[in-house]
Motif scaffolding. Structure first.
Motif, PDB file in Angstrom:
ATOM      1  N   LEU A 141     -73.957   0.447 -16.685  1.00 24.72           N
ATOM      2  CA  LEU A 141     -72.527   0.364 -16.345  1.00 24.72           C
ATOM      3  C   LEU A 141     -71.759  -0.536 -17.304  1.00 24.72           C
ATOM      4  O   LEU A 141     -70.723  -0.138 -17.834  1.00 24.72           O
ATOM      5  CB  LEU A 141     -72.356  -0.110 -14.889  1.00 24.72           C
ATOM      6  CG  LEU A 141     -70.902  -0.088 -14.392  1.00 24.72           C
ATOM      7  CD1 LEU A 141     -70.281   1.307 -14.498  1.00 24.72           C
ATOM      8  CD2 LEU A 141     -70.819  -0.592 -12.945  1.00 24.72           C
ATOM      9  N   ALA A 142     -72.283  -1.744 -17.554  1.00 21.27           N
ATOM     10  CA  ALA A 142     -71.573  -2.669 -18.456  1.00 21.27           C
ATOM     11  C   ALA A 142     -71.465  -2.049 -19.855  1.00 21.27           C
ATOM     12  O   ALA A 142     -70.402  -2.094 -20.495  1.00 21.27           O
ATOM     13  CB  ALA A 142     -72.304  -4.001 -18.519  1.00 21.27           C
ATOM     14  N   GLY A 143     -72.550  -1.412 -20.319  1.00 26.57           N
ATOM     15  CA  GLY A 143     -72.548  -0.778 -21.646  1.00 26.57           C
ATOM     16  C   GLY A 143     -71.635   0.438 -21.672  1.00 26.57           C
ATOM     17  O   GLY A 143     -70.932   0.681 -22.661  1.00 26.57           O
ATOM     18  N   GLY A 144     -71.640   1.205 -20.587  1.00 23.47           N
ATOM     19  CA  GLY A 144     -70.792   2.398 -20.507  1.00 23.47           C
ATOM     20  C   GLY A 144     -69.320   2.036 -20.558  1.00 23.47           C
ATOM     21  O   GLY A 144     -68.530   2.673 -21.271  1.00 23.47           O
ATOM     22  N   ILE A 145     -68.949   0.982 -19.826  1.00 17.91           N
ATOM     23  CA  ILE A 145     -67.543   0.539 -19.842  1.00 17.91           C
ATOM     24  C   ILE A 145     -67.194   0.033 -21.240  1.00 17.91           C
ATOM     25  O   ILE A 145     -66.164   0.380 -21.813  1.00 17.91           O
ATOM     26  CB  ILE A 145     -67.323  -0.563 -18.771  1.00 17.91           C
ATOM     27  CG1 ILE A 145     -67.478   0.034 -17.363  1.00 17.91           C
ATOM     28  CG2 ILE A 145     -65.966  -1.222 -18.939  1.00 17.91           C
ATOM     29  CD1 ILE A 145     -67.521  -0.989 -16.234  1.00 17.91           C
ATOM     30  N   ASP A 159     -67.160   2.974 -23.714  1.00 22.23           N
ATOM     31  CA  ASP A 159     -66.404   4.111 -23.199  1.00 22.23           C
ATOM     32  C   ASP A 159     -67.266   5.380 -23.103  1.00 22.23           C
ATOM     33  O   ASP A 159     -66.857   6.450 -23.539  1.00 22.23           O
ATOM     34  CB  ASP A 159     -65.163   4.361 -24.088  1.00 22.23           C
ATOM     35  CG  ASP A 159     -64.113   5.177 -23.349  1.00 22.23           C
ATOM     36  OD1 ASP A 159     -64.209   5.307 -22.110  1.00 22.23           O
ATOM     37  OD2 ASP A 159     -63.191   5.704 -24.022  1.00 22.23           O
ATOM     38  N   HIS A 160     -68.450   5.234 -22.555  1.00 23.01           N
ATOM     39  CA  HIS A 160     -69.323   6.382 -22.313  1.00 23.01           C
ATOM     40  C   HIS A 160     -69.309   6.722 -20.828  1.00 23.01           C
ATOM     41  O   HIS A 160     -69.532   5.830 -19.993  1.00 23.01           O
ATOM     42  CB  HIS A 160     -70.780   6.052 -22.676  1.00 23.01           C
ATOM     43  CG  HIS A 160     -71.012   5.836 -24.140  1.00 23.01           C
ATOM     44  ND1 HIS A 160     -70.575   6.718 -25.109  1.00 23.01           N
ATOM     45  CD2 HIS A 160     -71.682   4.847 -24.796  1.00 23.01           C
ATOM     46  CE1 HIS A 160     -70.951   6.276 -26.292  1.00 23.01           C
ATOM     47  NE2 HIS A 160     -71.613   5.141 -26.135  1.00 23.01           N
ATOM     48  N   LYS A 161     -69.102   8.003 -20.522  1.00 29.07           N
ATOM     49  CA  LYS A 161     -69.190   8.429 -19.117  1.00 29.07           C
ATOM     50  C   LYS A 161     -70.615   8.901 -18.806  1.00 29.07           C
ATOM     51  O   LYS A 161     -71.017   8.973 -17.661  1.00 29.07           O
ATOM     52  CB  LYS A 161     -68.199   9.574 -18.826  1.00 29.07           C
ATOM     53  CG  LYS A 161     -66.730   9.199 -19.040  1.00 29.07           C
ATOM     54  CD  LYS A 161     -66.166   8.504 -17.816  1.00 29.07           C
ATOM     55  CE  LYS A 161     -64.697   8.148 -17.933  1.00 29.07           C
ATOM     56  NZ  LYS A 161     -64.284   7.443 -19.123  1.00 29.07           N
ATOM     57  N   ASP A 162     -71.334   9.301 -19.853  1.00 25.84           N
ATOM     58  CA  ASP A 162     -72.751   9.657 -19.689  1.00 25.84           C
ATOM     59  C   ASP A 162     -73.569   8.440 -20.112  1.00 25.84           C
ATOM     60  O   ASP A 162     -73.645   8.096 -21.294  1.00 25.84           O
ATOM     61  CB  ASP A 162     -73.080  10.866 -20.585  1.00 25.84           C
ATOM     62  CG  ASP A 162     -74.560  11.226 -20.531  1.00 25.84           C
ATOM     63  OD1 ASP A 162     -75.330  10.547 -19.815  1.00 25.84           O
ATOM     64  OD2 ASP A 162     -74.943  12.196 -21.218  1.00 25.84           O
ATOM     65  N   PHE A 163     -74.188   7.790 -19.136  1.00 24.65           N
ATOM     66  CA  PHE A 163     -74.897   6.541 -19.421  1.00 24.65           C
ATOM     67  C   PHE A 163     -76.157   6.753 -20.251  1.00 24.65           C
ATOM     68  O   PHE A 163     -76.784   5.793 -20.681  1.00 24.65           O
ATOM     69  CB  PHE A 163     -75.224   5.806 -18.114  1.00 24.65           C
ATOM     70  CG  PHE A 163     -73.986   5.424 -17.349  1.00 24.65           C
ATOM     71  CD1 PHE A 163     -72.984   4.700 -17.962  1.00 24.65           C
ATOM     72  CD2 PHE A 163     -73.824   5.817 -16.036  1.00 24.65           C
ATOM     73  CE1 PHE A 163     -71.826   4.361 -17.274  1.00 24.65           C
ATOM     74  CE2 PHE A 163     -72.674   5.489 -15.343  1.00 24.65           C
ATOM     75  CZ  PHE A 163     -71.673   4.755 -15.961  1.00 24.65           C
TER      76      PHE A 163
END
Ligand code: FMN
Length: 385
Positions: free
Chosen positions: A111-115, A118-122
């Motif tokens: 989640l922290a990396g996705g935010i 800006d990735h919706k696919d983790f």
């Protein structure tokens, strides 16, 4: 200076590393690197992936005729599992939705990396955040160990506890330094503790739980004088702590007594200095773990680390779907029950890389012969004290 970068995703084609700063003329053997890669893959509690992967290093540059050239060394470890992931991981093809990860896993970078990126696919996060990258770090560590061996420095890691088991006794004789290559990857010194550990892992596996633990890495015969007190970024203890803490899931690092020192009176927390003609200066105990003022003091360097339980659980924790924002169970990737023995092998590599870097910094030299001459000169100076 010894430096390296790694590249590669967990299910990508390969992992790579470029290592710079090793002197020329050092004998390098791919099989020796492969032995450490195999040790990283062993250990009770590892998942199915270990059966798929049997890591083998390929040296692509910087070594000729079995010896380092002084130029950058490029190493590659192919991901055998890539065959099953080619389409998902392809550079050109659109991402395979079926393997998209949309329910971030607590305890992971998802989640922290996705935010952040800006990735919706983790999957775009976990492929690199995965501890798979440590395979190639172990390969770099194996090179560092070869350099250290030339100066009689040896490194051994061992597991102290897993899942809250009683900690193993910590008494290492110098004769025990050679780490096991086949069989148990890192020895637990106490048979009773080892039995207790195996029982805990089996129980955890049966109920979809995971376990963390504590391990220790010792570096023997490190010369006095590596690292420095003159600047914060020259301290050997700080470099070791950073390198070991950079291993995924490591949440605490201690040197010597570590946290226990805070609970002791001063008279029981430090090491009395002694001298014998045949031995020179030495400490009667080694509570400092071989480092004082950020400088190696000639005693065994002792680094201990705490690993948290593997965050991907067989019975997943609650999470939130990235798009719908609905509550749902976290995604499940193929996973280990515990990886403490493997983390210990990785930490051996981390410690070896830091010590090799400091040896190169202190003794310099573009060739191994030059470095050995500088080392011998220094050792003579120390002995003449
Ligand atoms: C050798 C090794 C193997 C690991 N295997 C797994 C695993 O199978 N599944 C998992 O969820 N995490 C595994 N981890 C832990 C995660 O990589 C780590 O917890 C995660 O990347 C988040 O990083 P952090 O714990 O440092 O915050 C492993 C770690 C190491 C060192």
């Amino acid at each position: 200076m010894l430096r390296f970068l790694t590249g590669g995703e967990s299910h990508g084609m390969a992992l790579t590393a470029i290592v710079e700063g090793l002197p020329a003329g050092l004998g390098v053997d791919q099989e020796m690197i492969n032995r450490d890669l195999a040790r990283r893959q062993m250990g009770y509690g590892r998942g199915q992936r270990m059966q798929i992967e049997s890591d083998q290093v390929q040296i692509l540059s910087g070594v000729r005729g079995g010896k380092t050239l002084g130029s950058p060394i490029t190493m590659q470890i192919r991901n055998r599992d890539w065959e099953n992931w080619k389409e998902v991981m392809a550079v050109k093809a659109p991402a395979n939705e079926a393997r998209a990860v949309t329910r971030p896993r607590p305890g992971h970078a998802d989640l922290a990396g996705g935010i952040k990126y800006d990735h919706k696919d983790f999957r775009n996060v976990l492929e690199r955040a995965s501890a798979r990258e440590t395979a190639v770090r172990v390969a770099v560590g194996a090179l560092a160990k070869v350099l250290l061996q030339r100066f009689h420095v040896s490194i051994l890691g061992h597991v102290l506890s897993i899942g809250g088991s009683r900690r193993s006794r910590v008494e290492l004789a110098r004769s025990e330094v050679q780490p096991a290559v086949e069989g148990s990857p890192v020895r637990c010194l106490d048979g009773e503790v080892e039995k207790d550990i195996l029982g805990r892992i089996e129980k955890a596996q049966a109920v979809g739980e995971t376990l963390g633990g504590v391990f220790e890495v010792c570096a023997f015969d490190v010369p006095v004088g590596l690292g420095s007190y003159v600047h914060w970024d020259k301290r050997l203890d700080a470099d070791l702590a950073r390198a070991v803490m950079s291993i995924p899931a490591i949440k605490g690092v201690e040197i010597g007594l570590g946290f226990e020192a805070a609970e002791r009176p001063g008279s029981e927390a430090h090491d009395v200095i002694n001298y014998r003609r045949d031995r020179g200066f030495f400490r009667e105990t080694n509570r400092a773990g071989g480092i004082e003022g950020g400088v190696s003091n000639g005693e065994t360097i002792v680094v201990r680390a705490a690993m948290k339980p593997i965050p991907t659980l067989g019975s997943p924790l609650r999470s939130i779907h990235i798009i719908s924002k609905r509550e749902s169970e976290a995604a499940v990737e193929r996973s280990d029950v515990t990886a403490v023995p493997s983390a210990c092998v990785i930490a051996e590599a981390a410690v070896a890389i830091v010590l090799a870097g400091h040896m190169i910094q202190k003794f310099g030299g573009d060739s191994i012969e030059e470095m050995q001459r500088n080392y011998q000169g220094y050792i003579s100076q120390v002995k003449s004290l």
